[in-house]
Design an enzyme around this catalytic site. Structure first.
Site: not given
Length: 296
Positions: A234, A271, A273
């Site tokens: 991220h 993943d 996300h």
């Protein structure tokens, strides 16, 4: 979770879980003319030459220990090598998996989903499943005391302002115990976050060096596996996000391009996300193809 695959075939040559799971692995496939490496394919003559016990990249001072067959060998001193010493050629050729771990025990918030119990739990499970050098002998090598990534390694992906700002923020974290990094949502930091994030990125660099070295001495090289935190997929170029500090997979991929001259990279992120940070890093790079299969 990210998988890296050689673009000319469907054979997986790498795997990185770089979000909430954070496990890195990769392997090299080589032939007499083409090395299908951890991050793509490049003629072997473009790869740096290496000796049986080291990669030749730069002269640095470091200490590295290697666990083989349940034992441990240590090396130290000023040596012309890459970011880490590697096992002897015979050991490297016999191994099926080479791995290292960076648990970041000081980077911790109690009861947080991204806490310091995660990596030890996985290492304990590997031990219980008898997947460690003590049980698998020469098939498994654990690299210990590998070096951290350099500031230049990190700055190849993240802005220098962010890297320097995070290092300076450690002073505040040392005074307050735990801080939340401004503009990053829920990403926390402690006084050791910077150094431990550098080590996590260094783990990916270490296994990159090792699989490249292995491809030079065997047609059936081992996989590389780095179990690290803080996570990374991220983290965007300008800063952290979503519990992620530095983009570990992105840093390793850039390093493979810069240092080893590897040309084509495929990263598969699976993943829960979206790996937005990795996506943003390579959005305009035609030589790195990023796929995310996150939940919708």
């Amino acid at each position: 979770m990210n998988a890296i695959m050689e673009l000319r075939s469907t054979t997986p040559v790498g795997l990185l879980r770089d979000g909430y799971h954070n496990v890195f692995a990769g392997c090299i496939r080589s032939s007499s003319k083409i090395c299908c490496n951890l991050f793509g394919a490049v003629p072997t003559e473009k790869l740096p030459q290496c000796k049986s016990s080291s990669l030749r990249h730069s002269k640095v001072k470091l200490k590295c220990s290697v666990t083989v067959n349940g034992g441990s060998d240590s090396f130290s001193g000023d040596t012309e090598l890459g970011p880490s010493l590697v096992p002897q050629a015979s050991e490297l050729a016999d191994a099926r998996v080479i791995y290292c771990a960076a648990p970041a025990m000081g980077h911790n918030q109690e009861l947080h989903p991204e806490c310091n119990s995660r990596v030890p739990a996985i290492l304990d499970t590997l031990q219980k499943m008898e997947l460690t050098p003590e049980f698998r002998g020469k098939e498994v090598i654990r690299i210990q005391n590998f070096r951290s990534a350099s500031v230049d390694d990190i700055a190849a992906v993240h802005s220098s302002a962010y890297v320097m700002g995070l290092e300076k923020a450690m002073e505040t974290a040392a005074q307050e115990g735990l801080i939340h990094i401004e503009g990053s949502g829920p990403t926390y930091a402690t006084s050791t976050t910077f150094s431990e994030s550098m080590l996590a990125a260094g783990a990916g660099i270490t296994v990159t060096d090792l699989v490249v070295a292995a491809s030079k001495i065997t047609a059936n090289p081992p996989s590389g596996f780095a179990l690290v935190r803080p996570p990374g997929h991220h983290a965007v170029p300008r800063g952290p996000m979503g519990f992620c500090v530095f983009g570990n997979i992105a840093i390793a991929a850039r390093y493979a391009q810069r240092v080893h001259g590897l040309q084509r990279v495929l990263i598969i992120d699976f993943d829960v996300h979206h790996g937005n940070g990795t996506n943003d890093t390579f959005y305009e790079d035609p030589n790195i193809f990023f796929i995310s299969t996150h939940q919708i």
